[in-house]
Design an enzyme around this catalytic site. Structure first.
Site, mmCIF file in Angstrom:
data_model
loop_
_atom_site.group_PDB
_atom_site.id
_atom_site.type_symbol
_atom_site.label_atom_id
_atom_site.label_comp_id
_atom_site.label_asym_id
_atom_site.label_seq_id
_atom_site.Cartn_x
_atom_site.Cartn_y
_atom_site.Cartn_z
ATOM 1 N N SER A 151 48.380 16.157 -8.983
ATOM 2 C CA SER A 151 47.470 17.038 -9.811
ATOM 3 C C SER A 151 46.012 16.616 -9.889
ATOM 4 C CB SER A 151 47.954 17.419 -11.282
ATOM 5 O OG SER A 151 47.783 15.936 -12.068
ATOM 6 N N THR B 57 46.608 17.528 -14.236
ATOM 7 C CA THR B 57 45.228 17.328 -14.642
ATOM 8 C C THR B 57 45.045 16.093 -15.345
ATOM 9 O OG1 THR B 57 44.568 19.590 -14.891
ATOM 10 C CG2 THR B 57 43.014 18.293 -16.019
ATOM 11 N N THR C 75 40.872 17.451 -12.061
ATOM 12 C CA THR C 75 42.087 17.919 -11.598
ATOM 13 C C THR C 75 41.799 18.707 -10.183
ATOM 14 O OG1 THR C 75 43.588 19.784 -12.156
ATOM 15 C CG2 THR C 75 41.239 20.353 -12.426
ATOM 16 N N ARG D 157 39.243 29.635 -7.297
ATOM 17 C CA ARG D 157 39.587 29.547 -8.776
ATOM 18 C C ARG D 157 39.125 28.512 -9.444
ATOM 19 N NH1 ARG D 157 42.910 25.959 -12.076
ATOM 20 N NH2 ARG D 157 43.864 27.284 -13.806
ATOM 21 N N THR E 83 44.956 20.031 -20.739
ATOM 22 C CA THR E 83 45.586 20.040 -19.574
ATOM 23 C C THR E 83 46.679 21.369 -19.731
ATOM 24 O OG1 THR E 83 47.196 18.438 -20.310
ATOM 25 C CG2 THR E 83 45.523 17.488 -18.930
ATOM 26 N N GLY E 84 47.065 21.834 -18.330
ATOM 27 C CA GLY E 84 48.050 22.717 -18.460
ATOM 28 C C GLY E 84 47.192 24.113 -18.037
#
Ligand code: GLY
Length: 317
Positions: A47, A174, A192, A202, A225-226
């Site tokens: 990640s 991340t 990340t 993106r 994160t996420g």
């Protein structure tokens, strides 16, 4: 003041090094970069950095940001290709350019000009995982299923590989690292490879100051994160710090920011997490998922601790 480092759970590979930097009298910024650099180099972490999962086209694009709580200086890079050291490059943006945020070809160019070593970021294992989701249904939440379906639709238009295996991990990760040095200065870093299978170009929350990263010595620091699109819409890291500025304790600030996130109407909603430290060195984490942890270590500790995050689930489960 005792140095302190807090991070997302995958920061455990770098937290001891970050603390060692503080023990040697280094700054919070030095500690953040040292800690995150080891995560960016970790081939097991798909990640962040080297071995990160690629975008829709199979290209690894890295995002990173760093913020200094003493003067609100910040630097960020986005969609960086061919260089592993995204957090170090973000720091150079902060310290050497009259800008905060450099992306894409400009970020690649800057890395080359500054003599960063070029690296082929896509490992065979990351490529195998990338291929696996192109035609698999390993998603575990409605948001991820919607995301996977959309990605699959896009990928079918760009990929003709008929040999697609059937298992894939979560599409996001991340690393967050927040450090407080002996002078009481805070710094916050995020790095990340972004959402795997993302549309090329993106950017998530990680390189966006205020969304995925914020630090202000006067109140505290926070990082996410996420699913970055949620933190972008709620300016989550800045919100946590602002909630503390206006009198909330750390836990209340986190719960309020999580409530804002989970209230978003997002067809692709999926896990979102925050880690934060207040100006006094109190720390906490929050997550929409059960059983999630973060890591913390002080200069006077031999190793890190891994406390649980507060659970703030989506109301629809
Ligand atoms: N939070 C990382 C990303 O959305 O890219």
């Amino acid at each position: 003041m005792t140095g302190l480092v807090v991070g997302s759970s995958n920061a455990k590979v770098g937290i001891v090094e970050a603390i060692e930097v503080l023990r040697q009298g280094g700054s919070a910024l030095d500690a953040v970069v040292a800690g995150i650099a080891l995560v960016e180099a970790n081939p097991e972490d798909h990640s962040v950095g080297y071995a990160g999962l690629p975008n829709l086209l199979g290209e690894v694009e890295l995002d990173a940001s760093i913020m200094s709580g003493s003067n609100l200086a910040a630097g960020a890079v986005g969609a960086l290709q061919g260089y592993q050291d995204a957090i170090a490059l973000a720091r150079r943006v902060m310290e050497e350019l009259p800008h905060v945020f450099v992306v894409g070809a400009g970020a690649n160019r800057l890395a080359a000009e500054l003599g960063f070593p070029p690296t082929d970021l896509l490992t065979p294992e990351a490529e195998r995982i990338w291929r696996s989701r192109l035609d698999a249904d390993g998603a575990t939440s409605p948001g991820q299923r919607a995301f996977t379906a959309r990605v699959r639709d896009l990928v079918r238009r760009v990929s003709s590989d008929p040999e697609l295996p059937k298992a894939a991990p979560e599409p996001h990760g991340t690393v967050n690292v927040i450090a407080r040095d002996r002078h009481g200065d805070l710094a916050c870093g995020v790095s990340t490879s972004g959402w795997a299978w993302k549309y090329p170009g993106r950017l998530g929350d990680s390189p966006i100051i205020g969304a995925g990263n914020y630090a202000d010595n006067r109140w505290g620091a926070a990082a996410c994160t996420g699913r970055g699109e949620m933190a972008q819409r709620c300016c989550t890291a800045h919100s946590v710090v602002t909630f503390m500025r206006f009198g909330m304790g750390l836990e209340e600030a986190l719960r309020t920011a999580m409530a804002d996130l989970t209230a978003i109407d997002d067809p692709y909603a999926s896990e979102i997490n925050i880690v934060a430290m207040d100006k006094d060195g109190n720390h906490a984490g929050a997550s929409t998922s059960k059983g999630k942890t973060y890591v913390v270590m002080r200069e006077d500790m031999e190793t890190y601790e891994e406390p649980r995050r507060l659970l703030v689930p989506f109301s629809n489960g």
